[in-house]
Design an enzyme around this catalytic site. Structure first.
Site, PDB file in Angstrom:
ATOM      1  N   HIS A 111      60.884  74.540   7.764  1.00 38.44           N
ATOM      2  CA  HIS A 111      61.236  75.965   7.623  1.00 38.44           C
ATOM      3  C   HIS A 111      60.801  76.550   6.269  1.00 38.44           C
ATOM      4  O   HIS A 111      60.779  77.768   6.106  1.00 38.44           O
ATOM      5  CB  HIS A 111      62.746  76.176   7.753  1.00 38.44           C
ATOM      6  CG  HIS A 111      63.297  75.828   9.107  1.00 38.44           C
ATOM      7  ND1 HIS A 111      62.832  76.406  10.256  1.00 38.44           N
ATOM      8  CD2 HIS A 111      64.267  74.940   9.487  1.00 38.44           C
ATOM      9  CE1 HIS A 111      63.492  75.900  11.298  1.00 38.44           C
ATOM     10  NE2 HIS A 111      64.360  75.000  10.853  1.00 38.44           N
ATOM     11  N   ASP A 161      60.980  69.126  16.882  1.00 36.44           N
ATOM     12  CA  ASP A 161      62.305  69.531  16.398  1.00 36.44           C
ATOM     13  C   ASP A 161      62.784  70.704  17.272  1.00 36.44           C
ATOM     14  O   ASP A 161      61.980  71.482  17.770  1.00 36.44           O
ATOM     15  CB  ASP A 161      62.170  69.977  14.938  1.00 36.44           C
ATOM     16  CG  ASP A 161      63.500  70.250  14.261  1.00 36.44           C
ATOM     17  OD1 ASP A 161      63.951  69.414  13.476  1.00 36.44           O
ATOM     18  OD2 ASP A 161      64.082  71.342  14.511  1.00 36.44           O
ATOM     19  N   HIS A 199      64.149  73.342  16.461  1.00 40.89           N
ATOM     20  CA  HIS A 199      63.892  74.646  15.831  1.00 40.89           C
ATOM     21  C   HIS A 199      62.387  74.866  15.661  1.00 40.89           C
ATOM     22  O   HIS A 199      61.635  73.918  15.467  1.00 40.89           O
ATOM     23  CB  HIS A 199      64.553  74.696  14.448  1.00 40.89           C
ATOM     24  CG  HIS A 199      66.025  74.461  14.479  1.00 40.89           C
ATOM     25  ND1 HIS A 199      66.592  73.224  14.203  1.00 40.89           N
ATOM     26  CD2 HIS A 199      67.051  75.291  14.772  1.00 40.89           C
ATOM     27  CE1 HIS A 199      67.903  73.317  14.308  1.00 40.89           C
ATOM     28  NE2 HIS A 199      68.209  74.556  14.662  1.00 40.89           N
ATOM     29  N   ASP A 214      66.942  66.965  16.848  1.00 37.93           N
ATOM     30  CA  ASP A 214      68.040  67.874  17.192  1.00 37.93           C
ATOM     31  C   ASP A 214      67.877  68.483  18.587  1.00 37.93           C
ATOM     32  O   ASP A 214      68.709  69.291  19.008  1.00 37.93           O
ATOM     33  CB  ASP A 214      68.249  68.953  16.113  1.00 37.93           C
ATOM     34  CG  ASP A 214      66.947  69.448  15.512  1.00 37.93           C
ATOM     35  OD1 ASP A 214      65.881  69.133  16.075  1.00 37.93           O
ATOM     36  OD2 ASP A 214      66.995  70.147  14.482  1.00 37.93           O
TER      37      ASP A 214
HETATM   38 ZN   LIG Z   1      65.794  71.428  13.509  1.00 33.50          ZN
END
Ligand SMILES: [Zn+2]
Length: 386
Positions: free
Chosen positions: A137, A174, A176, A261
């Site tokens: 991120h 992931d 996200h 995740d």
């Molecule tokens: Zn994540």
């Protein structure tokens, strides 16, 4: 086959406030499981201490003033800790620093560089970088989503700048979207960024129509998926979108943003992948690396907030990198979703967006007959470990 496990206990010294999901225990658990399996002494597995990334290497991605800001924030925590005992400070949304965070972050960014050096020198085939803080991120001048420096982006630039590579592929499973990685390479054709992620979800980016711009048009591939997506859909996406796109791009090195995740047991994500599911997705990536770039593959830890799933998935991926196809799984299969995604329509649309309609792989990976035989006769992948 030799696999490097790149890890340093300094990663446990990046502290977050109590109750924060991105905590040192995540890596402790992974090491504990690998140790319990006796794999720290396993043939073919080489434990490599990471070097720190240099400021110049970080500056290929990050603003120098931002790098300095992270360093100074950590010094400030160290000073305050001496006075008040407070160990961690808010730095950016969801993101905290402690006295040793800068040192940990330099080594988290340096770990894949250590791995790339070992691979390019032919000392190891592939590597797993068990690091924190995570990275995908992080923006050039901003921390977010638990990330300080963009480890996988720094690694891709290092491979390009130091080894003259022209095509590096990053696969991000992931839960996200790796908005930082996408931003950094959005106009750069030297990096193909492929991401599957839950949508709508943090950080809100990663629509399928975000495909890169300018010279980088077509080298960003986003696969947003609804909550509770199961392995069947992930596998179809990996086989029918990622695989042909990878073959067409022909990467010289593959990096994986390895976040777990999307595991069904994860407290933040809401996806239905099991450890066996992660194994199979990882094997598809390993097959692509073997097919396209002499097996050169570096996995870099991102998220994953169920401690049990972290332990199981890290050990399983290390096992897969070593060429073994058994999952280490104490959690068992994912729940059965209450709905079915029309995967065929999803795949057709993604292939249309990315001009893969009608594309046939010239060199489709040869099926692993032993594995197929088990798949045909045995239980479904998600039941194998129940
Ligand atoms: Zn994540």
């Amino acid at each position: 086959m030799t696999t490097a496990l790149v890890y340093d206990p300094i990663f446990l010294e990046h502290l977050t406030p109590s109750g924060h999901p991105e905590r040192p225990q995540r890596l402790e658990m992974a090491i504990k499981v690998i140790e319990a399996l006796g794999w720290l002494e396993r043939d073919g597995l080489r434990l490599l201490p990471p070097r720190a990334a240099t400021v110049d290497e970080l500056a290929a991605i990050h603003d120098r003033t931002y790098i300095q800001m992270v360093e100074e924030a950590c010094h400030a925590v160290a000073e305050e800790q001496a006075k008040s005992g407070r160990k961690t400070h808010f730095f950016a949304t969801d993101t905290y620093v402690s006295a040793k965070s800068y040192e940990a972050a330099l080594k988290a960014a340096g770990a894949p560089l250590t791995a790339i050096d070992a691979i390019m020198k032919g000392e190891v085939q592939n590597a797993y970088c068990l690091v924190r803080p995570p990275g995908h991120h992080a923006l050039p001048d901003e921390a977010m989503g638990f990330c300080l420096f963009n480890n996988v982006a720094v690694a891709a630039r290092y491979a390009i700048d130091s080894y003259g590579l022209e095509r590096v592929m990053i696969v991000d499973y992931d839960v996200h979207h790796g908005n930082g990685v996408q931003d950094i390479f959005y106009e750069d054709p030297r990096v193909l960024y492929f991401s599957t992620h839950q949508a709508p979800f943090y950080p809100g980016t990663g629509h399928s129509y975000e495909r890169g711009e300018g010279a980088g048009l077509g080298t960003t591939i986003n696969v947003p998926l609804p909550a509770k997506t199961s392995f069947e859909t992930f596998e179809a996406v990996f086989r029918q979108v990622l695989s042909p796109a990878a073959e067409r791009y022909n990467p010289q090195l593959i990096l994986v943003s390895a976040g777990f995740d999307a595991h069904w047991d994860d407290p933040l994500g809401d996806m239905y992948l099991s450890t066996a599911g992660f194994l199979r997705l990882t094997q598809i990536i390993i097959d692509l690396a073997n097919l396209l770039c002499d097996g050169r593959l570096v996995m870099v830890q991102e998220g994953g907030y169920s401690l049990d799933a972290m332990g199981a998935c890290v050990a399983t991926c290390v096992n897969a990198l070593l060429g073994d196809d058994a999952a280490v799984d104490s959690l068992g299969p994912a729940p059965t979703p209450a709905f079915r995604i029309n995967t065929d329509v999803l795949i057709a649309e993604l292939r249309r967006i990315h001009q893969l309609t009608g594309y046939r792989m010239r060199n489709a990976p040869k099926p692993n007959i032993e594995r197929l035989r088990r798949e045909v006769k045995g239980p479904s992948p998600d039941e194998q470990n129940s």
